[in-house]
Scaffold this motif. Structure first.
Motif, PDB file in Angstrom:
ATOM      1  N   SER A 234     -39.132-109.875 -46.003  1.00 54.19           N
ATOM      2  CA  SER A 234     -38.250-110.648 -46.869  1.00 54.19           C
ATOM      3  C   SER A 234     -38.192-112.058 -46.313  1.00 54.19           C
ATOM      4  O   SER A 234     -38.084-112.261 -45.109  1.00 54.19           O
ATOM      5  N   ARG A 235     -38.262-113.043 -47.203  1.00 54.43           N
ATOM      6  CA  ARG A 235     -38.230-114.446 -46.794  1.00 54.43           C
ATOM      7  C   ARG A 235     -36.995-115.168 -47.344  1.00 54.43           C
ATOM      8  O   ARG A 235     -36.991-116.383 -47.456  1.00 54.43           O
ATOM      9  N   VAL A 236     -35.965-114.395 -47.705  1.00 50.72           N
ATOM     10  CA  VAL A 236     -34.722-114.982 -48.207  1.00 50.72           C
ATOM     11  C   VAL A 236     -33.547-114.467 -47.373  1.00 50.72           C
ATOM     12  O   VAL A 236     -33.591-113.378 -46.817  1.00 50.72           O
ATOM     13  N   ARG A 237     -32.493-115.269 -47.328  1.00 46.00           N
ATOM     14  CA  ARG A 237     -31.282-114.851 -46.613  1.00 46.00           C
ATOM     15  C   ARG A 237     -30.508-113.835 -47.454  1.00 46.00           C
ATOM     16  O   ARG A 237     -30.591-113.830 -48.668  1.00 46.00           O
ATOM     17  N   ASN A 238     -29.758-113.022 -46.785  1.00 47.56           N
ATOM     18  CA  ASN A 238     -28.882-112.042 -47.441  1.00 47.56           C
ATOM     19  C   ASN A 238     -29.618-111.199 -48.481  1.00 47.56           C
ATOM     20  O   ASN A 238     -29.117-110.980 -49.585  1.00 47.56           O
ATOM     21  N   PHE A 239     -30.795-110.750 -48.138  1.00 41.84           N
ATOM     22  CA  PHE A 239     -31.579-109.944 -49.065  1.00 41.84           C
ATOM     23  C   PHE A 239     -30.999-108.538 -49.160  1.00 41.84           C
ATOM     24  O   PHE A 239     -30.357-108.056 -48.235  1.00 41.84           O
ATOM     25  N   LYS A 240     -31.216-107.908 -50.309  1.00 40.75           N
ATOM     26  CA  LYS A 240     -30.778-106.536 -50.500  1.00 40.75           C
ATOM     27  C   LYS A 240     -31.901-105.552 -50.203  1.00 40.75           C
ATOM     28  O   LYS A 240     -31.661-104.447 -49.745  1.00 40.75           O
ATOM     29  N   ASP A 241     -33.119-105.955 -50.495  1.00 39.23           N
ATOM     30  CA  ASP A 241     -34.283-105.115 -50.226  1.00 39.23           C
ATOM     31  C   ASP A 241     -35.454-106.030 -49.893  1.00 39.23           C
ATOM     32  O   ASP A 241     -35.503-107.173 -50.329  1.00 39.23           O
ATOM     33  N   TYR A 242     -36.379-105.522 -49.134  1.00 42.04           N
ATOM     34  CA  TYR A 242     -37.571-106.290 -48.783  1.00 42.04           C
ATOM     35  C   TYR A 242     -38.407-106.517 -50.035  1.00 42.04           C
ATOM     36  O   TYR A 242     -38.686-105.578 -50.784  1.00 42.04           O
ATOM     37  N   GLU A 243     -38.799-107.778 -50.290  1.00 42.47           N
ATOM     38  CA  GLU A 243     -39.545-108.106 -51.505  1.00 42.47           C
ATOM     39  C   GLU A 243     -41.020-107.718 -51.425  1.00 42.47           C
ATOM     40  O   GLU A 243     -41.645-107.452 -52.432  1.00 42.47           O
ATOM     41  N   GLU A 244     -41.564-107.719 -50.236  1.00 41.51           N
ATOM     42  CA  GLU A 244     -43.001-107.514 -50.076  1.00 41.51           C
ATOM     43  C   GLU A 244     -43.244-106.358 -49.109  1.00 41.51           C
ATOM     44  O   GLU A 244     -42.614-106.271 -48.059  1.00 41.51           O
ATOM     45  N   LYS A 245     -44.159-105.470 -49.477  1.00 35.68           N
ATOM     46  CA  LYS A 245     -44.528-104.350 -48.603  1.00 35.68           C
ATOM     47  C   LYS A 245     -46.043-104.318 -48.504  1.00 35.68           C
ATOM     48  O   LYS A 245     -46.740-104.340 -49.516  1.00 35.68           O
ATOM     49  N   ILE A 246     -46.528-104.280 -47.261  1.00 36.36           N
ATOM     50  CA  ILE A 246     -47.971-104.291 -47.012  1.00 36.36           C
ATOM     51  C   ILE A 246     -48.333-103.071 -46.175  1.00 36.36           C
ATOM     52  O   ILE A 246     -47.703-102.819 -45.140  1.00 36.36           O
ATOM     53  N   LYS A 247     -49.349-102.340 -46.633  1.00 36.04           N
ATOM     54  CA  LYS A 247     -49.845-101.198 -45.861  1.00 36.04           C
ATOM     55  C   LYS A 247     -50.642-101.732 -44.681  1.00 36.04           C
ATOM     56  O   LYS A 247     -51.485-102.607 -44.834  1.00 36.04           O
ATOM     57  N   ILE A 248     -50.378-101.207 -43.514  1.00 30.16           N
ATOM     58  CA  ILE A 248     -51.066-101.622 -42.292  1.00 30.16           C
ATOM     59  C   ILE A 248     -52.333-100.794 -42.135  1.00 30.16           C
ATOM     60  O   ILE A 248     -52.300 -99.571 -42.285  1.00 30.16           O
ATOM     61  N   SER A 249     -53.448-101.452 -41.826  1.00 30.91           N
ATOM     62  CA  SER A 249     -54.717-100.738 -41.642  1.00 30.91           C
ATOM     63  C   SER A 249     -54.613 -99.806 -40.433  1.00 30.91           C
ATOM     64  O   SER A 249     -53.769 -99.998 -39.549  1.00 30.91           O
ATOM     65  N   ASP A 250     -55.475 -98.806 -40.397  1.00 28.30           N
ATOM     66  CA  ASP A 250     -55.451 -97.834 -39.302  1.00 28.30           C
ATOM     67  C   ASP A 250     -55.659 -98.499 -37.943  1.00 28.30           C
ATOM     68  O   ASP A 250     -54.978 -98.162 -36.978  1.00 28.30           O
ATOM     69  N   SER A 251     -56.578 -99.444 -37.861  1.00 26.01           N
ATOM     70  CA  SER A 251     -56.846-100.098 -36.573  1.00 26.01           C
ATOM     71  C   SER A 251     -55.657-100.947 -36.126  1.00 26.01           C
ATOM     72  O   SER A 251     -55.282-100.936 -34.947  1.00 26.01           O
ATOM     73  N   ASP A 252     -55.035-101.681 -37.067  1.00 24.79           N
ATOM     74  CA  ASP A 252     -53.849-102.468 -36.724  1.00 24.79           C
ATOM     75  C   ASP A 252     -52.688-101.560 -36.327  1.00 24.79           C
ATOM     76  O   ASP A 252     -51.936-101.862 -35.400  1.00 24.79           O
ATOM     77  N   TRP A 253     -52.549-100.436 -37.027  1.00 25.19           N
ATOM     78  CA  TRP A 253     -51.471 -99.509 -36.724  1.00 25.19           C
ATOM     79  C   TRP A 253     -51.644 -98.922 -35.319  1.00 25.19           C
ATOM     80  O   TRP A 253     -50.675 -98.817 -34.565  1.00 25.19           O
ATOM     81  N   LYS A 254     -52.871 -98.552 -34.960  1.00 23.08           N
ATOM     82  CA  LYS A 254     -53.127 -98.016 -33.616  1.00 23.08           C
ATOM     83  C   LYS A 254     -52.738 -99.036 -32.557  1.00 23.08           C
ATOM     84  O   LYS A 254     -52.135 -98.693 -31.540  1.00 23.08           O
ATOM     85  N   GLU A 255     -53.076-100.288 -32.798  1.00 19.13           N
ATOM     86  CA  GLU A 255     -52.733-101.344 -31.846  1.00 19.13           C
ATOM     87  C   GLU A 255     -51.217-101.511 -31.729  1.00 19.13           C
ATOM     88  O   GLU A 255     -50.676-101.657 -30.622  1.00 19.13           O
TER      89      GLU A 255
END
Length: 156
Positions: free
Chosen positions: A66-87
Motif C-alpha cells: 500500500s502506498r497511501v496513509r491510513n489504508f484499509k487494505d493493501y492495494e497491490e498484491k504480487i506473487k513472489i517467485s520460488d527463488s525469491d521466496w527461498k531467499e
C-alpha cells in the motif's frame, strides 16, 4: 516380592514418562533458551515521511503493498517467485526474533527529515517482534539483506 515388583515397575514408568516430556519440550527451545522459529513469520515493513507512505506485508509467498496513509487494505498484491521466496525464507530464518527490538540503526537521518522513518515487525505464532525503527534505505546490518530484498520486490 509382588510389592517390590509393583514399586519398581511404577518407578520405571514414572522415570520413562518424565524423560519423554523433557525430550519433546527441548525440541521447541534453542540452547540459548529462546523459542525456535518453526514456520515462516509474517513480515510487515512500513516507511513514512511527508511525501512517502509505504506499507508492505510478506506472507505465504505474496507481497502486499500500500502506498497511501491510513489504508484499509493493501492495494497491490504480487506473487513472489520460488527463488525469491527461498531467499526471503533463508534471510528471515537468520534473524533472531528475540533480539529484533535491540537492533541498532546505522544512521539518524530521520531526525532531520533526511530519510523516512521505517520499521519492521515480524509476527510468529501470534507474537509480534517489532524493531526500534530506523531510516528507510538504511536498515540495521543484521536485517539489511532481508529489507533490501523485500523493497526490491515492491519496485515497479
Amino acid at each position: 516380592m509382588k510389592a517390590v515388583f509393583t514399586i519398581l515397575a511404577t518407578f520405571l514408568i514414572t522415570i520413562t514418562s518424565c524423560n519423554c516430556q523433557k525430550d519433546t519440550a527441548s525440541t521447541n527451545v534453542t540452547s540459548s533458551g529462546t523459542k525456535m522459529q518453526n514456520e515462516m513469520p509474517i513480515i510487515k515493513y512500513e516507511a513514512n515521511a511527508r511525501g512517502l507512505a509505504l506499507a508492505v506485508k510478506v506472507e505465504n509467498q505474496v507481497v502486499s503493498i500500500s502506498r497511501v496513509r491510513n489504508f484499509k487494505d493493501y492495494e497491490e498484491k504480487i506473487k513472489i517467485s520460488d527463488s525469491d521466496w527461498k531467499e526471503i525464507v533463508i534471510l528471515t530464518k537468520a534473524v533472531d526474533l528475540a533480539k529484533v527490538k535491540d537492533l541498532k540503526w546505522p544512521t539518524e537521518k530521520r531526525y532531520y527529515d533526511g530519510a523516512a522513518h521505517a520499521n519492521i515487525t515480524f509476527i510468529s505464532d501470534g507474537v509480534e517482534y517489532p524493531a526500534n525503527g530506523f531510516d528507510h534505505g538504511f536498515p540495521p546490518v543484521e536485517i539489511e539483506k532481508l529489507v533490501n530484498k523485500i523493497l526490491k520486490l515492491t519496485e515497479k
